[in-house]
Design an enzyme around this catalytic site. Structure first.
Site: not given
Ligand code: ASP
Length: 310
Positions: A176, A204-205, A227-228
């Site tokens: 992300t 899914r979101v 991000t996570g």
């Molecule tokens: N936070 C993002 C999600 O859950 C994934 C990511 O950070 O790579 O869609």
């Protein structure tokens, strides 16, 4: 020149030193540097933090290396569904899109939602209809095809499993993307864009397109891009939590960011990181995973591009 600064991320996760080839590492760093530089040039010209974060995120979306735009992961049905959000700290205006397909730069569509509608958040077919009304080019699925992403999906296809880029289960590409910036007028902004999870189902979101969870900006406090593990970032209202700790508890940017990433999100079982800036140009880039693709140019012009923990 007045203070300017920008920070970007390309995702946090199981990034273990020595696991990636030197070639790949160089490619990631080059892509980060290019995006960082594009955003910084915008700020140097005296343009807005909004323009800078959009330019940086567009650059990351155009790279196949990150899970956003061109490099987005495959859903359970073999398509690409992308999410993005952007917020202006000056007036708390925001725009977001979720579950869109075929759009080269989802972050620009999110900004168009902010600029050209009365709304903040458009999803699915409605968001696509809106894109078409603005004559967005719809890219063919080939544009988003990437062999590695396809292999990742093939391993999970026809199972009930889905995979977050941050999963410890697999050594996967992370990615992300996001950016935060402070411009010469003292305004801050944040932007985040993602392809979500491999093999995701049921529409899914995650947190990335959600204002308050994955993205938040307020000149009074900070601009944040996360991000996570999205489900936990939604429940922790992470980006806004950093801002709230600053506003209501008087914490510094660094203390608020660390409190959320090194304590609160771990306590509820989540992992990941964030990038944040305040109106003084202080930066914080905490993460609780092995690594986070990240880069910044601080108010003194120092440039840092990094992947692993120091
Ligand atoms: N936070 C993002 C999600 O859950 C994934 C990511 O950070 O790579 O869609």
């Amino acid at each position: 020149m007045k203070k300017i600064t920008i920070a970007i991320h390309g995702g946090a996760g199981t990034l273990i030193k020595g696991k990636m080839t030197a070639e790949k590492e160089t490619a990631y760093k080059a892509a980060l540097e290019e995006a960082l530089q594009k955003g910084y040039e915008v700020l140097k010209k005296g343009e807005s933090a909004m323009n800078a974060v959009e330019a940086a995120v567009c650059s990351l979306e155009d790279s196949p290396l990150f899970n956003a735009g061109k490099g987005s992961v495959f859903t359970a049905t073999g398509t690409h569904e992308m999410d993005a959000s952007i917020m202006d700290g000056k007036d708390l205006k925001a725009g977001a899109v979720t579950s869109i397909t075929g759009i080269k730069n989802p972050i620009s569509l999110a900004r168009d939602v902010m600029n050209h509608t009365e709304h903040v958040f458009l999803g699915g077919q409605g968001a696509m209809d809106f894109a078409k009304s603005l004559d967005y080019e719809i890219m063919s699925p080939n544009y988003f095809h990437d062999d590695l992403r396809h292999d990742q999906w093939q391993q999970l296809k026809d199972t009930d499993q889905f995979q977050l880029d941050h999963s410890l289960k697999k050594d996967s590409k992370f990615g992300t993307v996001g950016a935060v910036a402070l411009d010469q007028d003292g305004n801050i902004a944040a932007a985040t864009s993602t392809g979500g999870m491999t093999n995701k189902r049921f529409g899914r979101v995650g947190d990335s397109p959600m204002i308050g969870a994955g993205t938040y900006a307020n000149n009074k406090t900070c601009a944040v891009s996360c991000t996570g593990s999205g489900e936990y970032f939604i429940r922790g209202v992470v980006a806004y939590d950093v801002s709230a700790l600053m506003e209501y508890k008087g914490l510094s940017l660094m203390d608020a960011s660390n409190e959320v990433i090194q304590k609160r999100i771990l306590e509820i079982g989540g992992d990941g990181g964030l990038i944040a800036v305040d109106k003084e140009g202080n930066l914080a880039l905490p993460f609780n995973t092995e690594g986070m693709y990240r880069a910044f140019i601080d108010i003194n012009g120092n440039k840092v591009i990094a992947i692993y923990k120091n």
